[in-house]
Motif scaffolding. Structure first.
Motif, PDB file in Angstrom:
ATOM      1  N   VAL A   1       3.878   5.411 -16.591  1.00 57.80           N
ATOM      2  CA  VAL A   1       2.678   4.748 -16.081  1.00 57.80           C
ATOM      3  C   VAL A   1       2.082   5.600 -14.960  1.00 57.80           C
ATOM      4  O   VAL A   1       2.792   6.091 -14.079  1.00 57.80           O
ATOM      5  CB  VAL A   1       3.002   3.325 -15.562  1.00 57.80           C
ATOM      6  CG1 VAL A   1       1.803   2.713 -14.851  1.00 57.80           C
ATOM      7  CG2 VAL A   1       3.450   2.449 -16.708  1.00 57.80           C
ATOM      8  N   ASP A   2       0.760   5.810 -15.026  1.00 58.91           N
ATOM      9  CA  ASP A   2       0.041   6.557 -13.997  1.00 58.91           C
ATOM     10  C   ASP A   2      -0.649   5.598 -13.047  1.00 58.91           C
ATOM     11  O   ASP A   2      -1.245   4.611 -13.477  1.00 58.91           O
ATOM     12  CB  ASP A   2      -1.037   7.454 -14.622  1.00 58.91           C
ATOM     13  CG  ASP A   2      -0.455   8.639 -15.367  1.00 58.91           C
ATOM     14  OD1 ASP A   2       0.761   8.860 -15.287  1.00 58.91           O
ATOM     15  OD2 ASP A   2      -1.236   9.341 -16.035  1.00 58.91           O
ATOM     16  N   TYR A   3      -0.577   5.913 -11.763  1.00 58.57           N
ATOM     17  CA  TYR A   3      -1.296   5.166 -10.735  1.00 58.57           C
ATOM     18  C   TYR A   3      -2.312   6.116 -10.122  1.00 58.57           C
ATOM     19  O   TYR A   3      -1.942   7.097  -9.476  1.00 58.57           O
ATOM     20  CB  TYR A   3      -0.335   4.644  -9.664  1.00 58.57           C
ATOM     21  CG  TYR A   3       0.669   3.648 -10.204  1.00 58.57           C
ATOM     22  CD1 TYR A   3       0.321   2.313 -10.370  1.00 58.57           C
ATOM     23  CD2 TYR A   3       1.957   4.044 -10.551  1.00 58.57           C
ATOM     24  CE1 TYR A   3       1.244   1.391 -10.868  1.00 58.57           C
ATOM     25  CE2 TYR A   3       2.884   3.135 -11.038  1.00 58.57           C
ATOM     26  CZ  TYR A   3       2.510   1.809 -11.192  1.00 58.57           C
ATOM     27  OH  TYR A   3       3.422   0.907 -11.690  1.00 58.57           O
ATOM     28  N   ALA A   4      -3.588   5.811 -10.330  1.00 59.72           N
ATOM     29  CA  ALA A   4      -4.654   6.661  -9.788  1.00 59.72           C
ATOM     30  C   ALA A   4      -4.725   6.491  -8.280  1.00 59.72           C
ATOM     31  O   ALA A   4      -4.643   5.382  -7.761  1.00 59.72           O
ATOM     32  CB  ALA A   4      -5.989   6.285 -10.417  1.00 59.72           C
ATOM     33  N   LEU A   5      -4.863   7.611  -7.597  1.00 58.75           N
ATOM     34  CA  LEU A   5      -5.016   7.604  -6.143  1.00 58.75           C
ATOM     35  C   LEU A   5      -6.474   7.896  -5.826  1.00 58.75           C
ATOM     36  O   LEU A   5      -6.980   8.953  -6.176  1.00 58.75           O
ATOM     37  CB  LEU A   5      -4.112   8.659  -5.494  1.00 58.75           C
ATOM     38  CG  LEU A   5      -2.618   8.496  -5.769  1.00 58.75           C
ATOM     39  CD1 LEU A   5      -1.853   9.678  -5.200  1.00 58.75           C
ATOM     40  CD2 LEU A   5      -2.107   7.188  -5.178  1.00 58.75           C
ATOM     41  N   GLY A   6      -7.131   6.976  -5.203  1.00 55.42           N
ATOM     42  CA  GLY A   6      -8.546   7.145  -4.888  1.00 55.42           C
ATOM     43  C   GLY A   6      -8.748   7.923  -3.609  1.00 55.42           C
ATOM     44  O   GLY A   6      -7.864   8.626  -3.118  1.00 55.42           O
ATOM     45  N   ASP A   7      -9.946   7.767  -3.051  1.00 60.63           N
ATOM     46  CA  ASP A   7     -10.301   8.459  -1.825  1.00 60.63           C
ATOM     47  C   ASP A   7      -9.968   7.646  -0.585  1.00 60.63           C
ATOM     48  O   ASP A   7     -10.195   8.091   0.524  1.00 60.63           O
ATOM     49  CB  ASP A   7     -11.794   8.805  -1.833  1.00 60.63           C
ATOM     50  CG  ASP A   7     -12.117   9.815  -2.925  1.00 60.63           C
ATOM     51  OD1 ASP A   7     -11.211  10.581  -3.300  1.00 60.63           O
ATOM     52  OD2 ASP A   7     -13.259   9.829  -3.387  1.00 60.63           O
ATOM     53  N   GLY A   8      -9.438   6.448  -0.756  1.00 58.30           N
ATOM     54  CA  GLY A   8      -9.039   5.607   0.368  1.00 58.30           C
ATOM     55  C   GLY A   8      -7.528   5.618   0.511  1.00 58.30           C
ATOM     56  O   GLY A   8      -6.869   6.624   0.283  1.00 58.30           O
ATOM     57  N   CYS A   9      -6.980   4.463   0.861  1.00 60.10           N
ATOM     58  CA  CYS A   9      -5.530   4.313   1.003  1.00 60.10           C
ATOM     59  C   CYS A   9      -4.976   3.461  -0.125  1.00 60.10           C
ATOM     60  O   CYS A   9      -5.600   2.486  -0.546  1.00 60.10           O
ATOM     61  CB  CYS A   9      -5.188   3.676   2.340  1.00 60.10           C
ATOM     62  SG  CYS A   9      -5.424   4.771   3.744  1.00 60.10           S
ATOM     63  N   THR A  10      -3.818   3.833  -0.621  1.00 63.57           N
ATOM     64  CA  THR A  10      -3.108   3.099  -1.658  1.00 63.57           C
ATOM     65  C   THR A  10      -1.807   2.603  -1.051  1.00 63.57           C
ATOM     66  O   THR A  10      -1.047   3.391  -0.483  1.00 63.57           O
ATOM     67  CB  THR A  10      -2.809   4.017  -2.866  1.00 63.57           C
ATOM     68  OG1 THR A  10      -4.047   4.522  -3.377  1.00 63.57           O
ATOM     69  CG2 THR A  10      -2.071   3.276  -3.954  1.00 63.57           C
ATOM     70  N   THR A  11      -1.560   1.290  -1.154  1.00 61.71           N
ATOM     71  CA  THR A  11      -0.334   0.720  -0.604  1.00 61.71           C
ATOM     72  C   THR A  11       0.722   0.638  -1.698  1.00 61.71           C
ATOM     73  O   THR A  11       0.418   0.393  -2.864  1.00 61.71           O
ATOM     74  CB  THR A  11      -0.590  -0.675  -0.019  1.00 61.71           C
ATOM     75  OG1 THR A  11      -1.152  -1.515  -1.034  1.00 61.71           O
ATOM     76  CG2 THR A  11      -1.540  -0.608   1.163  1.00 61.71           C
TER      77      THR A  11
END
Length: 144
Positions: free
Chosen positions: A64-74
């Protein structure tokens, strides 16, 4: 003086309360507008969008892939976290990944078991392509 209805473009008298063709209510003097013209020089520079992901390589959801955006990911065991890891080896608010200065920075949020990158315990680390991240019983690979 004759003007045009902003809805159906029929001729209307400014003293009329509504358009006789479509019934649009003419309120005050708001009957037309001119679009704001911006040149490319007026626009702020485009922010470079991030397309990085954390790919699960160990744990219940391998692949499973979790996209990391330009903000914060918890990341944590709390269901409100962006990346929810339902396992007792993971703290409720275990870590965050924030986009800062053109790169993703992984931070341990005072977790019980720590955050490991390439087999080293870290408090904070700028991630590079191919880094292996271990959070509790889960492992991820960072792909920029």
């Amino acid at each position: 003086m004759t003007e045009r209805c902003p809805v159906c473009r029929s001729a209307v008298d400014p003293s009329d309360g509504q358009c006789s063709v479509c019934g649009f209510k003419l309120v005050g003097t708001t009957r037309g507008f001119t679009p704001v013209r911006e040149t490319l020089e007026d626009l702020p520079p485009a922010k470079q969008a991030s397309s990085a992901v954390l790919r699960t390589i160990r744990g219940p959801r391998v692949g499973v892939d979790y996209a990391l955006g330009d903000g914060c990911t918890t990341i944590g065991r709390n269901p409100s976290c962006n990346i929810f890891l339902n396992d007792m080896t993971v703290s409720r608010e275990h870590a965050t990944v924030c986009f800062e200065g053109g790169c993703h920075v992984l931070r341990d949020e005072h977790s019980f078991n720590g955050v490991w990158v390439n087999n080293q315990n870290v408090n904070a680390k700028a991630l590079t392509d191919g880094d292996i991240i271990q959070i509790g019983a889960f492992a991820f690979i960072y792909e920029a």
